[in-house]
Design an enzyme around this catalytic site. Structure first.
Site, mmCIF file in Angstrom:
data_model
loop_
_atom_site.group_PDB
_atom_site.id
_atom_site.type_symbol
_atom_site.label_atom_id
_atom_site.label_comp_id
_atom_site.label_asym_id
_atom_site.label_seq_id
_atom_site.Cartn_x
_atom_site.Cartn_y
_atom_site.Cartn_z
ATOM 1 N N LYS A 9 0.839 -1.202 0.000
ATOM 2 C CA LYS A 9 0.000 0.000 0.000
ATOM 3 C C LYS A 9 0.878 1.259 0.000
ATOM 4 O O LYS A 9 2.093 1.175 0.193
ATOM 5 C CB LYS A 9 -0.915 -0.033 1.220
ATOM 6 C CG LYS A 9 -1.890 -1.213 1.200
ATOM 7 C CD LYS A 9 -2.713 -1.246 2.471
ATOM 8 C CE LYS A 9 -3.643 -2.429 2.527
ATOM 9 N NZ LYS A 9 -4.420 -2.460 3.779
ATOM 10 N N TYR A 49 -12.105 -3.206 -3.465
ATOM 11 C CA TYR A 49 -12.712 -3.192 -2.130
ATOM 12 C C TYR A 49 -14.234 -3.162 -2.196
ATOM 13 O O TYR A 49 -14.886 -2.546 -1.360
ATOM 14 C CB TYR A 49 -12.173 -1.998 -1.338
ATOM 15 C CG TYR A 49 -10.703 -2.124 -1.012
ATOM 16 C CD1 TYR A 49 -10.259 -3.014 -0.038
ATOM 17 C CD2 TYR A 49 -9.751 -1.369 -1.691
ATOM 18 C CE1 TYR A 49 -8.917 -3.145 0.251
ATOM 19 C CE2 TYR A 49 -8.396 -1.493 -1.395
ATOM 20 C CZ TYR A 49 -7.984 -2.378 -0.426
ATOM 21 O OH TYR A 49 -6.650 -2.502 -0.138
ATOM 22 N N ASN A 112 -1.531 -0.412 7.446
ATOM 23 C CA ASN A 112 -0.962 -1.733 7.727
ATOM 24 C C ASN A 112 -0.092 -2.290 6.599
ATOM 25 O O ASN A 112 0.123 -3.483 6.492
ATOM 26 C CB ASN A 112 -2.050 -2.725 8.147
ATOM 27 C CG ASN A 112 -3.070 -3.014 7.068
ATOM 28 O OD1 ASN A 112 -2.943 -2.574 5.930
ATOM 29 N ND2 ASN A 112 -4.085 -3.770 7.429
ATOM 30 N N GLU A 126 -9.074 -10.476 -7.729
ATOM 31 C CA GLU A 126 -8.163 -9.338 -7.581
ATOM 32 C C GLU A 126 -7.071 -9.323 -8.645
ATOM 33 O O GLU A 126 -6.717 -8.259 -9.158
ATOM 34 C CB GLU A 126 -7.570 -9.335 -6.168
ATOM 35 C CG GLU A 126 -8.619 -9.043 -5.117
ATOM 36 C CD GLU A 126 -8.157 -9.233 -3.686
ATOM 37 O OE1 GLU A 126 -8.891 -8.797 -2.786
ATOM 38 O OE2 GLU A 126 -7.077 -9.821 -3.454
#
Length: 149
Positions: A9, A49, A112, A126
């Site tokens: 991320k 998401y 995270n 995904e």
């Protein structure tokens, strides 16, 4: 072999953790079959998401994921989803075991560091969101004979 999707991320990219994260998967014996660095468009974030779209935290999540580049990867190996999730650690870094990516490198659930598919079905979905089939590369790792029975 099975495949899974893993994404470093924006916080992980900004902190210079991509190399460490890739190294953990490679050292385990997983095979990197696709990778790219990009700033994700909102459309793909919504697809990624989709199960969280109606949740109160989604706008914050979308803002965070689109705030900087992400490093997207497809890993291959036997039981790779389960293996990758073990390497990544619990979603909440405060609950993640030492030795996992989140246990070693993250402090807050909202930052995270990494995403990993939670099931083979999610992995397939995904991977399809972020990679064209032609972007996945087939090859043999030189150590495959000693990784598997």
């Amino acid at each position: 072999m099975d495949r899974t999707f893993v994404m470093v991320k924006p916080d992980g990219v900004a902190r210079g953790l991509v190399g460490d994260i890739v190294s953990r998967f490679e050292s385990k014996g997983l095979k990197l079959v696709a990778a790219k660095l990009e700033k994700l468009p909102e459309k793909r974030v919504r697809e990624q998401y989709q199960e969280h779209l109606e949740k109160p935290f989604y706008p914050s999540l979308q803002h965070y994921i689109t705030s900087g580049p992400c490093f997207l990867m497809v890993w291959e190996g036997r039981n790779v989803v389960k293996v990758a999730r073990a390497i990544i650690g619990a979603t909440n870094p405060a609950e993640a075991a030492a030795g996992t990516i989140r246990g070693d490198l993250a402090m807050d659930i909202g930052r995270n560091v990494v995403h990993g598919s939670d099931s083979p079905e999610s992995a397939k979905r995904e991977i399809g969101i972020h990679f064209a089939g032609t972007e996945l590369v087939a090859y043999k790792r030189i150590d495959e004979p000693v990784l598997y029975e």
